[in-house]
Design a protein around this motif. Structure first.
Motif, short mmCIF file in Angstrom:
data_model
loop_
_atom_site.label_atom_id
_atom_site.label_comp_id
_atom_site.label_asym_id
_atom_site.label_seq_id
_atom_site.Cartn_x
_atom_site.Cartn_y
_atom_site.Cartn_z
N PRO A 455 78.49 55.13 46.77
CA PRO A 455 78.00 53.95 47.49
C PRO A 455 77.02 54.34 48.59
N THR A 456 75.97 53.55 48.73
CA THR A 456 75.03 53.75 49.84
C THR A 456 75.38 52.86 51.03
N TYR A 457 76.00 51.73 50.77
CA TYR A 457 76.31 50.73 51.79
C TYR A 457 75.08 50.34 52.60
N ALA A 458 73.93 50.35 51.95
CA ALA A 458 72.68 50.10 52.66
C ALA A 458 72.67 48.72 53.33
N GLU A 459 73.13 47.70 52.61
CA GLU A 459 73.07 46.34 53.16
C GLU A 459 74.16 46.10 54.19
N MET A 460 75.25 46.85 54.09
CA MET A 460 76.39 46.63 54.97
C MET A 460 76.37 47.47 56.24
N THR A 461 75.71 48.61 56.22
CA THR A 461 75.77 49.54 57.35
C THR A 461 75.40 48.89 58.68
N PRO A 462 74.37 48.05 58.75
CA PRO A 462 74.06 47.42 60.05
C PRO A 462 75.18 46.51 60.57
N LEU A 463 76.15 46.16 59.72
CA LEU A 463 77.24 45.29 60.12
C LEU A 463 78.52 46.05 60.47
N ILE A 491 92.74 41.50 57.76
CA ILE A 491 91.60 42.40 57.65
C ILE A 491 90.93 42.59 59.01
N ARG A 492 90.80 41.51 59.78
CA ARG A 492 90.19 41.62 61.11
C ARG A 492 90.98 42.58 61.99
N THR A 493 92.29 42.42 61.97
CA THR A 493 93.14 43.27 62.81
C THR A 493 93.02 44.73 62.41
N ALA A 494 93.05 44.99 61.10
CA ALA A 494 92.96 46.38 60.62
C ALA A 494 91.63 47.01 60.98
N LEU A 495 90.53 46.28 60.84
CA LEU A 495 89.21 46.85 61.11
C LEU A 495 88.97 46.99 62.60
N ALA A 496 89.42 46.02 63.38
CA ALA A 496 89.22 46.10 64.83
C ALA A 496 89.94 47.30 65.43
N SER A 497 91.05 47.70 64.81
CA SER A 497 91.81 48.84 65.33
C SER A 497 91.04 50.14 65.24
N LYS A 498 89.97 50.19 64.45
CA LYS A 498 89.18 51.41 64.30
C LYS A 498 88.21 51.60 65.46
N GLY A 499 87.94 50.52 66.19
CA GLY A 499 87.11 50.64 67.39
C GLY A 499 85.69 51.11 67.16
N VAL A 500 85.10 50.77 66.02
CA VAL A 500 83.73 51.19 65.72
C VAL A 500 82.75 50.35 66.54
N THR A 501 81.77 51.01 67.14
CA THR A 501 80.73 50.34 67.91
C THR A 501 79.36 50.69 67.32
N ALA A 502 78.32 50.08 67.90
CA ALA A 502 76.97 50.37 67.43
C ALA A 502 76.61 51.83 67.60
N ASP A 511 83.61 54.77 57.28
CA ASP A 511 85.05 54.60 57.13
C ASP A 511 85.44 53.13 57.27
N VAL A 512 84.85 52.44 58.23
CA VAL A 512 85.20 51.03 58.39
C VAL A 512 84.67 50.20 57.23
N LEU A 513 83.50 50.56 56.70
CA LEU A 513 82.96 49.84 55.54
C LEU A 513 83.85 50.04 54.32
N ALA A 514 84.27 51.27 54.10
CA ALA A 514 85.14 51.55 52.95
C ALA A 514 86.48 50.84 53.11
N SER A 515 87.02 50.87 54.32
CA SER A 515 88.30 50.20 54.57
C SER A 515 88.18 48.70 54.33
N ALA A 516 87.09 48.12 54.81
CA ALA A 516 86.89 46.68 54.62
C ALA A 516 86.81 46.32 53.15
N CYS A 517 86.06 47.12 52.38
CA CYS A 517 85.93 46.86 50.95
C CYS A 517 87.28 46.96 50.26
N LEU A 518 88.05 48.01 50.57
CA LEU A 518 89.33 48.20 49.91
C LEU A 518 90.28 47.05 50.20
#
Length: 530
Positions: A455-463, A491-502, A511-518
């Motif tokens: 996966p490139t996650y090109a369209e999702m990476t900015p999000l 899903i919101r709770t699980a992803l927010a716990s990763k604390g990813v910022t810009a 990692d957060v993109l893969a987790s969200a997809c799964l």
């Protein structure tokens, strides 16, 4: 029938996830701007992707080398994954995949020279005819070399009174049972006709098969355009790949000249082979069962496991007459299946058994196209994923039998589905092992890809740092905004716990993109498509 208007983005995504594998942004914009009919016409007119054989040639799979790769089947898997994952004519590929589960040929038993090219020739028959004519498709499938090898028409000999030999009946049986009319006479709405005793009426008997099989004798591979290469490592030449795509050729001396009587039609003794084939296929394709039998299964493949009789009747009517007096126009069938009022009506939240279970291949391809997968080497080295413990539990063109991966009438026993007398074909692939195997397989795939397809996650990476926006993206593109609020909150709770910022690292964002997809791919609202 009143034609549907322009859809919302959620309605467009729902439509696209049936008509093809993913809801691409360009398609979403085209659908919402122009409506269903204009989008369908554009897809029907879109040029076809390169054939499987062309792709294999470009990758050098036709090379004759001492490793004898011309006997290896694995490149057949690479070929079909390339078609499903990379082809720009997504609707055509999705339609062909549905057709591959009706006119089944499986790579599993295909042996001899060039199994990948055999399957490429078969796949090309499906893609070439996906928007064409059912009768033409039926003939091309009948004469296809892969089908000939799979169901024994290749090399099928006429009767021999001296030895007692009789023609092989395999294809004659399956063309009736599976590829055209089914076992029982049907009403136009797909319900079974009943006799005076209230029992279903059989469409054919053994005598029909024993007669019809004579039509399919005398055919074998056409080697007239196929090269032969003498090699030092074996004592027979290597055939070129051309015979894998050329229709099988008739040898009149091996064709039965006996009279054929089947389904109320007589083909006189001595009728030349090509004429006998035309008469037989014309008669089969004109049978009143074909529209409801074929149409219902296409509805099941794309829209719902349990279409109403009225829905089936409308599709059968479109098969019988495309509005211009033509029978068997597949464009009319796809249009009718996808834009029927029953297909486009809003989701009924009170019916937990509506829709259909997404089959594993469709889940994989839907995610892959949404995630922007690419083959780093261009080889698309995705292998047979049929194993349910460490694969998807399904692999394209790898059906375990001519009866497909699952039966159209399958009902999972001892479930609410069976208590409600509903059908759920894809549930035939589901068990404790396959459920866990799917989650484990996709857990790895969403992070690291599958071999060289990543996966490139090109369209999702900015999000990646914007959890609400990322969830909105995936909810629309994968689930047509059908994820429930409790699922979204988990899903919101699980992803927010990763604390990813810009400012987070690239690995953290991936990692957060893969987790969200799964999490979406494992959710009930994604797995059951409505």
């Amino acid at each position: 029938m009143e034609r549907p208007g322009k859809p919302t983005r959620a309605e467009a995504a729902r439509f696209l996830l049936r008509a093809q594998f993913s809801a691409d942004e360009a398609d979403l914009q085209a659908l919402t701007a122009e409506g269903y009919d204009a989008w369908l016409e554009a897809q029907f007119a879109k040029p076809a992707y390169m054939t499987g054989a062309q792709w294999l040639d470009a990758r050098g799979h036709n090379a004759v080398t001492a490793e004898a790769r011309y006997f290896w089947p694995m490149a057949g898997d690479h070929m079909i994954w390339n078609q499903l994952l990379a082809a720009p004519d997504q609707f055509r590929q999705r339609a062909a995949f549905a057709l591959s589960q009706f006119f089944v040929v499986s790579l599993n038993p295909i042996d001899g020279f060039w199994p990948p090219y055999m399957m490429a020739g078969y796949w090309h028959v499906l893609t070439r005819n996906a928007f064409g004519d059912f009768r033409t498709l039926l003939e091309e499938i009948t004469l296809n070399p892969a089908m000939g090898k799979y169901l024994n028409t290749q090399g099928n000999l006429k009767e021999d009174p001296a030895t007692g030999r009789q023609p092989d009946e395999n294809y004659a049986r399956e063309i009736l049972q599976l590829f055209s009319i089914g076992l029982y006479e049907l009403n136009p709405d797909g319900t079974e006709k009943l006799n005076a005793a209230g029992q279903p009426i059989e469409t054919y008997v053994q005598a029909d098969i024993s007669n019809l099989c004579r039509v399919f004798t005398g055919y074998d591979h056409d080697l007239s355009h196929t090269s032969k290469t003498n090699v030092s490592w074996q004592d027979y030449p290597v055939l070129g790949t051309r015979f894998c795509s050329d229709p099988m050729k008739l040898d009149p001396g091996k064709h039965s000249n006996l009279e054929v009587n089947f389904l109320g039609r007589t083909i006189p003794a001595g009728t030349p082979g090509p004429d006998a084939l035309k008469i037989a296929l014309d008669h089969i394709a004109a049978h009143p069962n074909v529209g409801p039998f074929f149409g219902k299964q296409m509805i099941q493949r794309l829209v719902t496991s349990n279409p109403s009789p009225a829905y089936v009747a409308r599709i059968a009517a479109a098969f019988d007459d495309n509005g211009q007096g033509k029978r068997g126009d597949l464009k009319a069938v796809w249009r009718a299946v996808l834009t029927d009022p029953e297909a486009l009506k809003p989701v009924d939240a009170t019916d937990p058994l509506a829709g259909r279970l997404r089959e594993p291949v469709a889940r994989m391809v839907s995610w892959a196209r949404t995630a922007g997968v690419a083959s780093e080497s261009g080889a698309y080295e995705v292998y047979d994923l049929s194993r349910s413990d460490e694969g998807l539990g399904q692999s394209p063109l790898r059906s375990p039998s001519v009866f497909n991966f699952y039966r159209p009438g399958y009902v999972p026993p001892h479930t609410g589905i069976s208590e409600a007398a509903r059908l759920a074909p894809e549930f035939q692939l589901q068990n404790e092992t396959s459920i866990a195997g799917y989650i484990n397989f996709m857990r790895d795939a969403v992070r690291w890809g599958v071999n060289d397809v990543k996966p490139t996650y090109a369209e999702m990476t900015p999000l990646a740092h914007d959890v609400p926006a990322l969830i909105d993206f995936l909810n629309l593109k994968l689930a047509a905004n059908q994820l429930s609020e409790p699922t979204l909150e988990l899903i919101r709770t699980a992803l927010a716990s990763k604390g990813v910022t810009a400012d987070s690292s690239v690995p953290a964002k991936r990692d957060v993109l893969a987790s969200a997809c799964l999490l979406v791919l494992a959710s009930p609202e994604y797995l059951v498509q409505k």
